[in-house]
Design a protein around this motif. Structure first.
Motif, PDB file in Angstrom:
ATOM      1  N   GLY A 135       0.895  -1.327  -0.290  1.00  0.00           N
ATOM      2  CA  GLY A 135      -0.511   0.119   0.124  1.00  0.00           C
ATOM      3  C   GLY A 135       0.907   1.242   0.106  1.00  0.00           C
ATOM      4  O   GLY A 135       1.885   1.509  -0.291  1.00  0.00           O
ATOM      5  N   THR A 136       0.094   2.561   0.133  1.00  0.00           N
ATOM      6  CA  THR A 136       0.752   3.610  -0.096  1.00  0.00           C
ATOM      7  C   THR A 136       0.916   3.954   1.445  1.00  0.00           C
ATOM      8  O   THR A 136       0.149   4.765   2.258  1.00  0.00           O
ATOM      9  CB  THR A 136       0.305   4.694  -0.801  1.00  0.00           C
ATOM     10  N   MET A 137       2.127   4.408   1.452  1.00  0.00           N
ATOM     11  CA  MET A 137       2.177   4.244   3.509  1.00  0.00           C
ATOM     12  C   MET A 137       1.773   6.102   3.472  1.00  0.00           C
ATOM     13  O   MET A 137       1.588   6.235   5.025  1.00  0.00           O
ATOM     14  CB  MET A 137       4.297   4.541   3.517  1.00  0.00           C
ATOM     15  N   GLU A 138       2.461   6.904   2.772  1.00  0.00           N
ATOM     16  CA  GLU A 138       2.176   8.236   3.080  1.00  0.00           C
ATOM     17  C   GLU A 138       0.176   8.868   3.414  1.00  0.00           C
ATOM     18  O   GLU A 138       0.317   9.158   3.966  1.00  0.00           O
ATOM     19  CB  GLU A 138       2.124   8.862   1.921  1.00  0.00           C
ATOM     20  N   ILE A 139      -0.233   7.783   2.168  1.00  0.00           N
ATOM     21  CA  ILE A 139      -1.605   7.665   2.205  1.00  0.00           C
ATOM     22  C   ILE A 139      -2.678   7.444   4.237  1.00  0.00           C
ATOM     23  O   ILE A 139      -3.286   8.020   4.593  1.00  0.00           O
ATOM     24  CB  ILE A 139      -2.596   7.309   0.974  1.00  0.00           C
ATOM     25  N   VAL A 140      -2.359   6.033   3.488  1.00  0.00           N
ATOM     26  CA  VAL A 140      -2.294   5.358   5.242  1.00  0.00           C
ATOM     27  C   VAL A 140      -1.911   6.219   6.228  1.00  0.00           C
ATOM     28  O   VAL A 140      -2.621   6.524   7.749  1.00  0.00           O
ATOM     29  CB  VAL A 140      -1.810   4.132   5.501  1.00  0.00           C
ATOM     30  N   ALA A 141      -1.000   7.059   6.378  1.00  0.00           N
ATOM     31  CA  ALA A 141      -0.342   7.566   7.396  1.00  0.00           C
ATOM     32  C   ALA A 141      -1.689   8.777   8.244  1.00  0.00           C
ATOM     33  O   ALA A 141      -1.564   9.317   9.084  1.00  0.00           O
ATOM     34  CB  ALA A 141       1.316   8.053   7.862  1.00  0.00           C
ATOM     35  N   ILE A 142      -1.220   9.472   6.653  1.00  0.00           N
ATOM     36  CA  ILE A 142      -2.799  10.999   7.163  1.00  0.00           C
ATOM     37  C   ILE A 142      -3.603  11.153   7.307  1.00  0.00           C
ATOM     38  O   ILE A 142      -4.698  11.473   8.042  1.00  0.00           O
ATOM     39  CB  ILE A 142      -2.432  12.180   5.741  1.00  0.00           C
ATOM     40  N   VAL A 143      -4.464   9.467   6.885  1.00  0.00           N
ATOM     41  CA  VAL A 143      -5.537   9.038   7.583  1.00  0.00           C
ATOM     42  C   VAL A 143      -5.406   8.664   8.448  1.00  0.00           C
ATOM     43  O   VAL A 143      -7.018   9.098   9.130  1.00  0.00           O
ATOM     44  CB  VAL A 143      -6.274   8.111   6.241  1.00  0.00           C
ATOM     45  N   GLN A 144      -4.892   7.780   8.728  1.00  0.00           N
ATOM     46  CA  GLN A 144      -4.828   7.163  10.270  1.00  0.00           C
ATOM     47  C   GLN A 144      -4.797   8.278  11.256  1.00  0.00           C
ATOM     48  O   GLN A 144      -5.173   8.619  12.264  1.00  0.00           O
ATOM     49  CB  GLN A 144      -3.468   6.430  10.157  1.00  0.00           C
ATOM     50  N   ALA A 145      -3.417   9.439  10.791  1.00  0.00           N
ATOM     51  CA  ALA A 145      -4.012  10.476  12.557  1.00  0.00           C
ATOM     52  C   ALA A 145      -5.005  11.606  12.048  1.00  0.00           C
ATOM     53  O   ALA A 145      -5.450  11.821  13.460  1.00  0.00           O
ATOM     54  CB  ALA A 145      -2.868  11.625  11.292  1.00  0.00           C
ATOM     55  N   LEU A 146      -6.139  11.352  11.232  1.00  0.00           N
ATOM     56  CA  LEU A 146      -6.661  12.059  10.768  1.00  0.00           C
ATOM     57  C   LEU A 146      -7.693  11.031  12.012  1.00  0.00           C
ATOM     58  O   LEU A 146      -9.169  12.103  12.226  1.00  0.00           O
ATOM     59  CB  LEU A 146      -6.913  12.405   9.198  1.00  0.00           C
ATOM     60  N   ARG A 147      -8.321  10.792  11.772  1.00  0.00           N
ATOM     61  CA  ARG A 147      -9.220   9.098  11.684  1.00  0.00           C
ATOM     62  C   ARG A 147      -9.000  10.350  13.775  1.00  0.00           C
ATOM     63  O   ARG A 147      -9.826  10.542  14.013  1.00  0.00           O
ATOM     64  CB  ARG A 147      -8.941   7.804  12.609  1.00  0.00           C
ATOM     65  N   VAL A 148      -7.709   9.932  14.350  1.00  0.00           N
ATOM     66  CA  VAL A 148      -7.590   9.734  15.963  1.00  0.00           C
ATOM     67  C   VAL A 148      -7.605  11.466  16.079  1.00  0.00           C
ATOM     68  O   VAL A 148      -8.846  12.097  17.550  1.00  0.00           O
ATOM     69  CB  VAL A 148      -6.222   9.253  16.004  1.00  0.00           C
ATOM     70  N   ALA A 149      -7.434  11.786  15.135  1.00  0.00           N
ATOM     71  CA  ALA A 149      -7.551  13.430  15.380  1.00  0.00           C
ATOM     72  C   ALA A 149      -9.027  14.308  15.279  1.00  0.00           C
ATOM     73  O   ALA A 149      -9.397  14.375  16.015  1.00  0.00           O
ATOM     74  CB  ALA A 149      -6.985  14.718  14.130  1.00  0.00           C
ATOM     75  N   CYS A 150     -10.133  13.356  14.697  1.00  0.00           N
ATOM     76  CA  CYS A 150     -11.436  13.508  14.217  1.00  0.00           C
ATOM     77  C   CYS A 150     -12.310  13.207  15.393  1.00  0.00           C
ATOM     78  O   CYS A 150     -12.615  13.700  15.962  1.00  0.00           O
ATOM     79  CB  CYS A 150     -12.054  13.156  12.882  1.00  0.00           C
TER      80      CYS A 150
END
Length: 340
Positions: A135-150
């Motif tokens: 997978g694309t690590m950068e996309i997963v990293a930002i979406v995972q951070a968004l999940r926790v932040a939201c």
């Protein structure tokens, strides 16, 4: 500005934002304030403080503080619900697979990236596993951070607005630990973290420290709370770590698709809230604690919210510890069997 000064500035701004939000009476203020301020600085291209040793120290402090909230009576009846936690967390993998396919279609990416972006697991673990699976690590990293932040920015204030406080800690001592007690708790927390790391557990610093402090509390050897300043410091370190994950390079990979990603995250939050409400009706636990236990937020943030609002910390802790084992341990196996 030199990198050192930039890091010191980020710490100062994080402390000011945490204190300001705390004065406003927001739950999880010392996570949300530092997280938001650090994310803004990081996205602007500034060097921010994100030392791994500070993060681990923060996890130990928060884990120890939560462990002190647990008692033998609060944990005694929860073991009956561990099978339910196992079933619900394996169910979370199916939910992630469904939302992952929607993610891949909406954001025009591959399904492996979509799946690991939606799995409610550890921030670092999901990014690394996604990369290993193609997978694309950068996309997963930002979406995972968004999940926790939201989750952090929406769920705790929502519970406060709905006035869903509890009385979970009313029977516990609210006095601050003395120097001897503090030293004992930190030593137990550090030993627990060291043991958890030797056992290769996921999130060993948080879970190990929690278990170490809980052993003292459950055994009746220690009674009291971690000094507020240390609890706030631990939350601040965790918040800054989450905020530092928002990097310009990660956003460039997702670009204008960001609103779609946030829509999927909010939809997943809404679905888990519904499941949590149903679980509350069936189990008899209060709705706020049940929603926190099943929410896609991070373990430390959700357990801290339960602690702050005097909800059922034991329930939230047990469900998220089970998640740490199942999600981080089986997400890749699940993908190879059902998703690939």
């Amino acid at each position: 500005m030199s990198p050192t000064r930039s890091k010191l500035l980020s710490i100062a701004i994080a402390a000011i934002c945490g204190a300001a939000m705390s004065r406003l009476g927001l739950p999880l203020a010392w996570v949300i304030g530092p997280m938001v301020s650090t994310a803004i600085l990081s996205l602007s291209g500034r060097v921010v403080f994100a030392d791994i040793r500070a993060r681990r120290t923060g996890q130990i402090l928060v884990g120890a503080a939560i462990g002190l909230k647990l008692t033998a009576s609060s944990l005694s009846g929860l073991w009956l619900w561990v099978p339910v936690a196992v079933i619900l967390n394996f169910g979370a993998l199916w939910v992630a697979l469904l939302f992952g396919r929607l993610f891949a279609r909406w954001l025009s990416t591959d399904t492996v990236t979509g799946y690991f972006a939606m799995v409610p697991g550890g921030l670092s673990e999901m990014s690394n596993v996604a990369a290993a699976e193609g997978g694309t690590m950068e996309i997963v990293a930002i979406v995972q951070a968004l999940r926790v932040a939201c989750t952090v920015c929406i769920l705790p204030p929502l519970l406060l607005w709905l006035d869903l406080h509890g009385t979970f800690s009313s029977s516990l001592s609210t006095s601050s630990l003395g120097w001897t007690g503090l030293g004992t708790v930190l030593a137990a927390g550090g030993a627990g973290a060291w043991g958890a790391r030797l056992l290769r557990m996921n999130n060993p610093w948080m879970i190990g420290a929690l278990v170490g402090a809980a052993c003292l509390s459950v055994g009746g050897l220690i009674s009291g709370e971690l000094p507020r300043l240390l609890f706030w410091l631990g939350q601040m370190m965790i918040g800054m770590t989450i905020g530092a994950r928002f990097k310009p390079v990660h956003l460039r990979h997702i670009g204008r698709q960001l609103p779609k990603a946030i829509t999927l995250i909010l939809s997943m939050m809404a679905l888990t809230a519904v499941i949590g409400t149903v679980f509350a009706r069936v189990s008899g636990f209060d709705p706020a604690s049940s929603v926190l236990a099943i929410s896609p937020g991070g373990f430390s943030e959700m357990a801290t919210t339960a602690t702050t609002l005097h909800l059922n910390v034991a329930l939230v802790t047990v469900f998220h510890v089970v998640r740490a084992f199942i999600i981080n341990g089986f997400s890749a196996v699940f993908w190879r069997k059902f998703g690939a």
